[in-house]
Design an enzyme around this catalytic site. Structure first.
Site: not given
Length: 706
Positions: A343, A379
């Protein structure tokens, strides 16, 4: 209680069958106490007097799994200098393998008085914090082996541990929404029938539920608020014994592996749940604040934040880098997971201010003999300066391709001048990855993900409808590149209903036939809706959960999706290991005739036609007989050839099938306007495609066979 010196490594609590070793890193502590708790929270404090290289440690013979514990750290409390040690706070072990309880919102969790933030608060937090649990590391893995799906063979399915099974009536109620619910044959059979190869689980590291959400009757459903990087989220476990979630998670992985499905974890190493300078003291803040968090250079009382959550971990700190690497290795070696999705990975690359692909974090990943061998998905953005890094990560990494998502959405909603970039995205985004020596597998292609509209809502809403979140519509992305097809939300207009069905099929077909690695959001295979809410991070209810009461239309879409995935698996032409031989600017018009692009008249696309702003229809020839790829044994791959026809125009378009050397007859294998179409067409034949539709032909009779 007897205590032996023990060892400084590994950090955390390590049970060896005879007793437990405890080790905690703190470079600023002047004293550390290990605190053992019974079921009534009666506390036994044991000083850790051994210190090696800032690691405080000791061994307790006879101490067994199931024991709750925490730490009290004595040292400087000087926020202006970045130090926040506070022995009144019972601290969670950063290396806890299991965690019991939840953080409760109480003033004792904070180092200041609510009525006067300048006033020091030294209330004991023992009753309101989470507690670490000693676990038994031994587990019978049997003959467990990781599935051997290479990237180009993968179909990733992003899902939420609870949301995937919570509503499934065919799973025992006590197992729904848990790791055991995913391991249940009902879930695994569903995933096998769909055809996916990897299950990407949204965060299941232990996280903290935000008080401000609880006050509103909501919760942190997504879980991007980690506090325990070694502990499985305890609310996702059906186990009743403290620490039982560890064995349950392992059992889930073992069951998925037996079904030949990989497990990929969505991990949040960019920040912790302790928030900004006004946040609670749960763990890192009270252990060694300046060693774990990035502080403002000229104002160490405040945190430097590139995540939008209040803090960022200090990615040049040896303690932080060790924490992340130890955590990653633990989940691979002890929990048997097969990869990670990172993330806000740009924050992990900020060793100093800028995103740096030569940072220490990447160096450690690349040289690690364990972590470097599993799937690594970034990401590739954060909210800091220069944070959008799609295409900018180094070799070995794959990326969520946000440009793929945006381009495919724009193309199918009829935006002007999207065809050239659509061609590049469809062929693996060579313009983003080839110049750095990367391959099509670097692109994790997706149209929808947990963050944003579902695919059903993408074709049903022009605007977000997040009223249930209680933020007055201020949350969530406002520029969704969506199109409601003529009505906002539910409608009984048959033309709109049919158009939405085609559009979902168009997105699915584009996703599964593109070069790269497809990722499907859970529920998109049947048309799951969140009623226009594009930010269900706080909705732990039917709005975000999978529904298992399928309508006939939903079953048809599921069957279509399974058919698509099977088509991709059966034909290497759709999942190449390398880019096409040719210029990337036009989708890789191949010098080897591996791929050719035609206008609807059956002629090669010209430069003028590529530049036409209104061009929304194209025909692609994929030559399965142009031998430029080999399989894992080095054997040349000879596949069928295909014609793919895309019509994103608002009107019908006539297509003339081109004259290709390999075949003069084509059979329909996919038609987004008609699931039952299996018609056979001849070269030179003209056919009409409805607006917003896709048609895929496979060669039916090769010329040399006539």
């Amino acid at each position: 209680m007897e205590i032996w010196p023990g060892k400084p490594y590994p950090l955390g609590a390590t049970y060896d069958g005879s007793g437990t070793n405890f080790a905690l890193y703190s470079s600023v502590a002047t004293k550390v106490e290990l605190c053992l708790l019974d079921e009534n929270l009666n506390e036994t404090r044991i000083p850790l007097n051994e210190v090696d290289a800032s690691v405080w440690h000791g061994y307790l013979p006879g101490l067994q799994p199931g024991q709750r514990y925490g730490f009290r750290v004595y040292g400087p409390y000087a926020p202006d200098n970045g130090h926040r040690c506070d022995p009144s706070k019972l601290l969670l072990d950063p290396y806890a393998r299991a965690i019991c309880g939840q953080v409760e919102h109480n003033e004792a969790m904070y180092a200041y008085s609510f009525s006067d933030p300048q006033q020091r608060n030294e209330s004991d937090s023992k009753e309101f914090n989470m507690h670490a649990v000693v676990v038994n590391p031994y587990f019978d893995w049997g003959n467990d082996r990781a599935p051997s799906h290479e990237y180009h063979e993968s179909v990733i399915y992003e899902a939420h541990v609870k949301g995937l099974t919570q509503s499934n009536p065919n799973i025992p109620e006590e197992l729904r929404g848990t790791y055991a619910g995913i391991a249940h044959p009902e879930t695994i059979d569903y995933l096998k029938q769909l055809g996916i190869t990897a299950l990407e689980l949204m965060p299941c590291h232990q996280f903290v539920n935000d008080h401000h959400l609880i006050e509103k009757g909501l919760s942190n459903y997504w879980g991007y608020n980690t506090i325990g990087f070694f502990a499985p989220q305890n609310t996702y476990s059906s186990a009743t014994a403290a620490g039982g979630e560890v064995a349950e998670f392992k059992s889930m992985v073992k069951a998925l592996h037996e079904a030949d499905i990989e497990v990929i974890m969505d991990v949040v190493y960019n920040h912790t749940a302790e928030g900004n300078h006004m946040g609670p003291t749960i763990s890192f803040r009270g252990i060694d604040n300046a060693a774990y968090y990035r502080l403002v250079d000229n104002d160490k009382a405040h945190y430097f934040d590139t995540t939008g959550t209040g803090n960022s971990l200090l990615m040049r700190s040896p303690a932080v880098l060790q924490l992340i690497m130890d955590s990653l290795r633990y989940w691979v070696t002890e929990m048997h997971v097969d990869g990670f999705r990172f993330d806000l990975a740009s924050t992990l690359a900020r060793q100093f201010h800028e995103v740096d692909k030569l940072s220490a974090f990447f160096d450690l990943i690349h040289q690690d003999p364990i972590v470097s061998q599993v799937k690594l998905i970034a990401e590739p953005w954060d909210v800091g300066d220069g944070g959008y890094q799609v295409g900018g990560f180094p070799p070995l990494w794959t990326e969520w391709n946000g440009k793929y998502r945006d381009t495919v959405r724009d193309f199918w909603r009829g935006e002007f001048s999207t065809l050239p970039e659509f061609a590049s995205r469809f062929t693996g985004s060579a313009d983003l990855y080839e110049t750095s020596g990367r391959l099509p597998l670097a692109s994790i292609n997706f149209v929808t993900a947990h963050d944003g509209f579902t695919m059903r809502d993408l074709v049903s809403y022009n605007e977000k409808h997040n009223e249930a979140n209680g933020e007055g519509g201020a949350d969530g992305e406002s520029h969704n590149r969506s199109w409601n097809c003529g009505a906002e939300g539910p409608t009984e207009d048959s033309e709109i209903v049919n158009l939405r069905a085609r559009q979902q099929r168009n997105f699915l077909a584009t996703l599964m036939l593109s070069q790269g690695v497809p990722m499907l959001l859970h529920g998109d295979e049947y048309g799951r809706t969140q009623k226009g809410n594009n930010n269900v991070y706080c909705q732990d209810n039917e709005l975000s959960w999978m529904s298992w009461d399928f309508t006939s239309e939903q079953n048809e879409l599921r069957a279509f999706t399974s058919k698509l995935i099977a088509l991709r698996k059966e034909h290497p032409v759709f999942r190449r290991r390398r880019f096409f031989k040719g210029a990337a600017s036009r989708g890789g018009e191949s010098d080897w005739r591996e791929i050719e692009w035609f206008n609807p008249s059956g002629e090669h696309m010209t430069e003028d036609e590529w530049q036409q702003s209104y061009a929304r229809a194209v025909m692609i020839f994929l030559n399965g007989h142009a031998i430029t790829e080999v399989d894992t044994y080095g054997r040349p791959i000879d596949d069928d050839s295909f014609l793919v026809l895309f019509n994103a125009a608002w009107e019908e378009v006539s297509f003339t099938l081109p004259d290709r050397s390999t075949s003069d007859s084509w059979i329909t294998v996919l038609n987004t306007a008609d699931d039952n179409d299996t018609s056979i067409r001849e070269e030179g034949e003209t056919l009409v495609l409805p607006p917003h539709s896709t048609l895929v032909f496979r060669e039916y009779l090769r010329k040399e066979e006539k």
